[in-house]
Scaffold this active site. Structure first.
Site, short mmCIF file in Angstrom:
data_model
loop_
_atom_site.label_atom_id
_atom_site.label_comp_id
_atom_site.label_asym_id
_atom_site.label_seq_id
_atom_site.Cartn_x
_atom_site.Cartn_y
_atom_site.Cartn_z
N LYS A 22 0.84 -1.21 0.00
CA LYS A 22 0.00 0.00 0.00
C LYS A 22 0.87 1.26 0.00
O LYS A 22 0.66 2.16 -0.81
CB LYS A 22 -0.88 0.00 1.25
CG LYS A 22 -1.56 1.32 1.52
CD LYS A 22 -2.43 1.28 2.75
CE LYS A 22 -1.76 1.67 4.04
NZ LYS A 22 -1.43 3.09 4.21
N ASN A 23 1.86 1.30 0.89
CA ASN A 23 2.64 2.53 1.04
C ASN A 23 3.61 2.78 -0.11
O ASN A 23 4.29 3.80 -0.15
CB ASN A 23 3.37 2.53 2.38
CG ASN A 23 2.40 2.78 3.53
OD1 ASN A 23 1.22 3.07 3.31
ND2 ASN A 23 2.89 2.66 4.75
N ARG A 92 -4.74 10.53 4.49
CA ARG A 92 -3.71 11.54 4.73
C ARG A 92 -2.66 11.57 3.62
O ARG A 92 -2.11 12.62 3.31
CB ARG A 92 -2.99 11.27 6.05
CG ARG A 92 -3.88 11.26 7.26
CD ARG A 92 -3.06 11.26 8.50
NE ARG A 92 -2.49 12.59 8.75
CZ ARG A 92 -1.32 13.01 8.35
NH1 ARG A 92 -0.53 12.23 7.67
NH2 ARG A 92 -0.91 14.22 8.61
N CYS A 116 -4.81 12.42 13.11
CA CYS A 116 -5.59 11.19 13.05
C CYS A 116 -5.45 10.48 14.38
O CYS A 116 -4.82 11.01 15.30
CB CYS A 116 -5.13 10.32 11.89
SG CYS A 116 -3.52 9.59 12.14
N ARG A 121 0.45 14.39 13.38
CA ARG A 121 0.95 14.19 12.02
C ARG A 121 1.09 15.47 11.19
O ARG A 121 0.37 15.68 10.21
CB ARG A 121 0.06 13.16 11.31
CG ARG A 121 -0.03 11.88 12.12
CD ARG A 121 -0.65 10.75 11.37
NE ARG A 121 0.27 10.16 10.42
CZ ARG A 121 0.02 9.02 9.77
NH1 ARG A 121 -1.12 8.40 9.97
NH2 ARG A 121 0.88 8.52 8.93
N ASP A 124 4.87 20.02 8.24
CA ASP A 124 5.75 21.19 8.17
C ASP A 124 7.02 20.92 7.36
O ASP A 124 7.51 21.80 6.63
CB ASP A 124 6.10 21.68 9.59
CG ASP A 124 6.72 20.57 10.44
OD1 ASP A 124 6.15 19.47 10.48
OD2 ASP A 124 7.79 20.79 11.04
N ASP A 304 4.53 0.54 12.21
CA ASP A 304 3.34 -0.10 11.63
C ASP A 304 3.20 -1.58 12.02
O ASP A 304 2.21 -2.22 11.67
CB ASP A 304 3.36 0.03 10.10
CG ASP A 304 2.98 1.44 9.65
OD1 ASP A 304 2.58 2.25 10.50
OD2 ASP A 304 3.06 1.72 8.44
N ARG A 397 -8.71 -0.36 4.73
CA ARG A 397 -7.85 0.69 4.18
C ARG A 397 -6.50 0.10 3.76
O ARG A 397 -5.87 0.61 2.83
CB ARG A 397 -7.58 1.77 5.23
CG ARG A 397 -8.70 2.78 5.40
CD ARG A 397 -8.23 3.93 6.24
NE ARG A 397 -6.85 4.25 5.91
CZ ARG A 397 -5.87 4.44 6.80
NH1 ARG A 397 -6.11 4.37 8.08
NH2 ARG A 397 -4.65 4.73 6.39
C1 UD1 Z 1 4.36 6.93 6.68
C2 UD1 Z 1 3.50 5.71 6.41
C3 UD1 Z 1 2.89 5.20 7.72
C4 UD1 Z 1 3.99 4.96 8.74
C5 UD1 Z 1 4.88 6.17 8.90
C6 UD1 Z 1 6.08 5.94 9.79
C7 UD1 Z 1 2.69 6.09 4.16
C8 UD1 Z 1 1.56 6.42 3.27
N1 UD1 Z 1 2.46 6.10 5.48
O1 UD1 Z 1 3.52 7.94 7.21
O2 UD1 Z 1 2.20 3.98 7.44
O3 UD1 Z 1 3.39 4.68 9.99
O4 UD1 Z 1 5.39 6.60 7.62
O5 UD1 Z 1 6.84 4.88 9.32
O6 UD1 Z 1 3.77 5.78 3.71
N2 UD1 Z 1 6.77 14.59 11.02
C9 UD1 Z 1 6.94 15.92 11.31
N3 UD1 Z 1 6.79 16.83 10.29
C10 UD1 Z 1 6.50 16.45 9.01
C11 UD1 Z 1 6.32 15.09 8.74
C12 UD1 Z 1 6.47 14.17 9.77
O7 UD1 Z 1 7.20 16.30 12.45
O8 UD1 Z 1 6.38 17.32 8.14
C13 UD1 Z 1 6.92 13.59 12.10
C14 UD1 Z 1 5.62 12.83 12.38
O9 UD1 Z 1 4.80 13.51 13.29
C15 UD1 Z 1 6.15 11.53 12.95
C16 UD1 Z 1 7.45 11.31 12.17
O10 UD1 Z 1 7.81 12.57 11.66
O11 UD1 Z 1 6.45 11.68 14.30
C17 UD1 Z 1 7.37 10.31 11.06
O12 UD1 Z 1 6.26 10.61 10.23
P1 UD1 Z 1 6.26 10.31 8.68
O13 UD1 Z 1 7.42 9.46 8.33
O14 UD1 Z 1 6.11 11.58 7.94
O15 UD1 Z 1 4.93 9.46 8.52
P2 UD1 Z 1 4.03 9.46 7.24
O16 UD1 Z 1 4.86 9.73 6.04
O17 UD1 Z 1 2.82 10.29 7.47
#
Ligand code: UD1
Length: 417
Positions: A22-23, A92, A116, A121, A124, A304, A397
Site C-alpha cells: 500500500k505505502n 492523509r 488522526c 501528524r 511542516d 506499523d 484501508r
Molecule cells: C508513513 C507511512 C505510515 C507509517 C509512517 C512511519 C505512508 C503512506 N504512510 O507515514 O504507514 O506509519 O510513515 O513509518 O507511507 N513529522 C513531522 N513533520 C512532518 C512530517 C512528519 O514532524 O512534516 C513527524 C511525524 O509527526 C512523525 C514522524 O515525523 O512523528 C514520522 O512521520 P512520517 O514518516 O512523515 O509518517 P508518514 O509519512 O505520514
C-alpha cells in the site's frame, strides 16, 4: 457498520502470499502527475486507500482503469490543481499530490490532512522543503496554497526523517532546476521503490535507500511500467498470525530483507524461522519469551508492526517493554487488548506487557486505526472464544483480503453487519 468475528484457539498452518505494498502504491500513483501519458502499475493491492487515491486523481482529470492487480493511469494536461478537503480527509497520503503538482504546474491547492487517531501528524517538513526550493507556500482556511514559476534545486536537511515528506520532495525535485540533496532522508523500502519508478520515467535520482538522496532535475519525464514491491507490513502481520497461534505459516512473495528488524525480534523471542529469497516461514512453537521492542525509522522496528507485535507479546512468557518513538498516540489498542484480558500498563510512549500464555479471553473490541485493527484480529486468533472486532473498515484501508488469507490458513473468521 461491519465487524469481524474471530474464533480463537485454532492453529494456523499453510502458505499465504503478500500483496503489493500500500505505502508504495500510493506514492507511485501520485507520481503519475509528473508526466502526461499512460502509466502502468502491476501488483497493486485492492484497498480503500488505493480507491481514495484514484478518486483524487480522477478529480484532477486523470483516467484510470483497474483490472486484477494492474492499474493504468492516463494523465492529461490537468485542468484542476486542487485536492479538496472531502477527498484528503479520507486519506492523509493525499498530501503526496502536492510535490508533483508544484513541480509540473507550479501551483497547487491541497487541503491540510489534519491529525488522526495515532497523532497530530504535521506536514511542516514537506512545506519547508518546498519553500527552500523557491515556492511560495501559504496556509489558509485549512488549505495549503503553493505557487512557483519553477522549483529550484536545494539542500534539504530534515530534522527527523519523514517518509511521505521524503517522497513528496523527491518527486518535486525531479523537475526542478538543478540538484537537490535530501539529507536525513527516510530509508523505507517504499521510497526506494518510488525512486526506481521515477528513474524509469527519466529522473536522475541516486542514493535512495540511504539517508542522503541526490536528485538532478530534468526537463521532462515520460510514463513507464512498474511492479509494486510486496507489502512488508502485511507480510509481517501474517507471519505474526502464524506465530501467535503456534502454527507453521509461510508468507511467500515477500522481501525478507525488508523485515530484518521483525525477524530478529522474533528470533530473540524464541521463534524458529526459515528464510529464502522471497518467503519466510515461522515454525511451530510451544512457547516463547517476552522481548523489548522500540520503534524507529527503517531499518529499525517499524511503528506499523508495533500493535501486532504487542498482541504477540501478550502471549509470551515474561515481560516485554514496547516503546513507540514515531507517533505520540499509538497505543489506542492497549485498552482494547486489556478488554481481552491482556495485562498491559501503558505509560507515555511505553507499554509494559506482562505476557501470560493462554490468558486472552474473547470480548467485543473496537478498532481505532489500521494497524490496531490487525492487532485485535491477531489477539482474537489467540483468545478463548469468539472475539468481535468492531469498526473493521479501518482494516480495509490497508489489508487486502485479510479474512480470505487467514481462512486459507485455517482461521475461522467472518464479517458481519
Ligand atoms: C508513513 C507511512 C505510515 C507509517 C509512517 C512511519 C505512508 C503512506 N504512510 O507515514 O504507514 O506509519 O510513515 O513509518 O507511507 N513529522 C513531522 N513533520 C512532518 C512530517 C512528519 O514532524 O512534516 C513527524 C511525524 O509527526 C512523525 C514522524 O515525523 O512523528 C514520522 O512521520 P512520517 O514518516 O512523515 O509518517 P508518514 O509519512 O505520514
Amino acid at each position: 457498520m461491519e465487524k469481524m468475528l474471530v474464533k480463537g484457539g485454532i492453529q494456523l498452518n499453510g502458505e499465504v502470499h503478500a500483496s503489493g505494498a500500500k505505502n508504495s502504491a500510493l506514492p507511485l500513483l501520485f507520481s503519475t502527475l509528473l508526466a502526461p501519458g499512460k502509466h502502468v502499475f502491476k501488483n497493486v493491492p485492492h484497498l480503500m486507500d488505493i480507491q481514495s487515491t484514484m478518486v483524487l486523481l480522477k478529480h484532477l482529470g486523470c483516467e484510470i482503469s483497474w483490472e486484477g492487480s494492474t492499474v493504468q493511469v492516463d494523465v492529461p494536461e490537468l485542468k484542476s490543481f486542487e485536492a479538496p478537503y472531502d477527498l484528503v480527509r479520507k486519506m492523509r497520503a493525499s498530501i503526496l499530490c502536492l510535490g508533483p503538482l508544484m513541480a509540473r504546474y507550479g501551483q497547487a491547492k491541497v487541503s491540510l490532512p489534519g491529525g488522526c487517531a495515532i497523532g497530530t501528524r504535521p506536514i511542516d517538513l514537506h512545506l519547508e522543503g518546498l519553500k527552500e526550493m523557491g515556492a511560495q507556500i501559504d496556509v489558509d482556511s485549512g488549505y495549503v496554497f503553493g505557487k512557483v514559476d519553477k522549483l529550484k534545486g536545494a539542500k534539504l536537511i530534515f530534522e527527523s526523517p519523514t517518509v511521505t515528506g521524503t517522497e513528496n520532495l523527491m518527486m518535486a525535485a525531479c523537475l526542478a532546476d538543478g540538484v537537490t540533496l535530501i539529507e536525513n532522508a527516510a530509508k523505507e523500502p517504499e521510497i526506494w521503490d518510488l525512486a526506481e519508478y521515477l528513474n524509469k520515467m527519466g529522473a536522475k535520482i541516486s542514493g535512495h535507500g540511504s539517508s542522503i538522496i541526490r536528485i538532478e532535475g530534468v526537463d521532462r519525464l515520460t510514463p513507464a511500467e512498474h511492479v509494486v514491491i510486496p507489502d512488508r507490513i502485511e507480510a509481517g502481520t501474517l507471519l505474526l498470525a502464524g506465530a501467535i497461534t503456534g502454527g507453521e505459516v509461510t508468507v511467500s512473495s515477500c522481501r525478507p530483507d525488508d523485515l530484518d528488524a521483525l525477524i530478529s525480534k522474533m528470533k530473540e523471542s524464541g521463534f524458529k524461522l526459515s528464510i529464502d529469497e522471497s518467503s519466510i516461514t515461522v515454525h511451530k512453537n510451544t512457547g516463547y519469551t517476552g522481548v523489548d521492542v522500540t520503534t524507529a525509522p527503517h531499518p529499525a522496528f517499524p511503528t506499523d508492526l508495533q500493535a501486532q507485535f504487542m498482541a504477540l507479546m501478550t502471549q509470551a512468557d515474561g515481560t516485554s517493554v514496547i516503546t513507540e518513538t514515531i507517533f505520540e498516540n499509538r497505543f489506542m489498542h492497549v485498552q482494547e487488548l486489556v478488554r481481552l484480558n491482556a495485562d498491559i500498563t501503558p505509560k507515555t510512549r511505553v507499554a509494559i506487557v506482562r505476557g501470560a500464555p493462554g490468558s486472552l479471553k474473547a470480548a467485543p473490541v473496537m478498532a481505532t486505526d489500521l494497524r490496531a485493527s490487525a492487532c485485535l484480529i491477531l489477539a482474537g486468533l489467540a483468545a478463548q472464544g469468539e472475539t468481535e472486532v468492531n469498526r473493521i473498515y479501518h482494516l480495509d484501508r490497508g489489508y487486502e483480503k485479510m479474512e480470505e488469507k487467514l481462512s486459507k490458513l485455517g482461521a475461522q473468521i467472518c464479517r458481519k453487519n
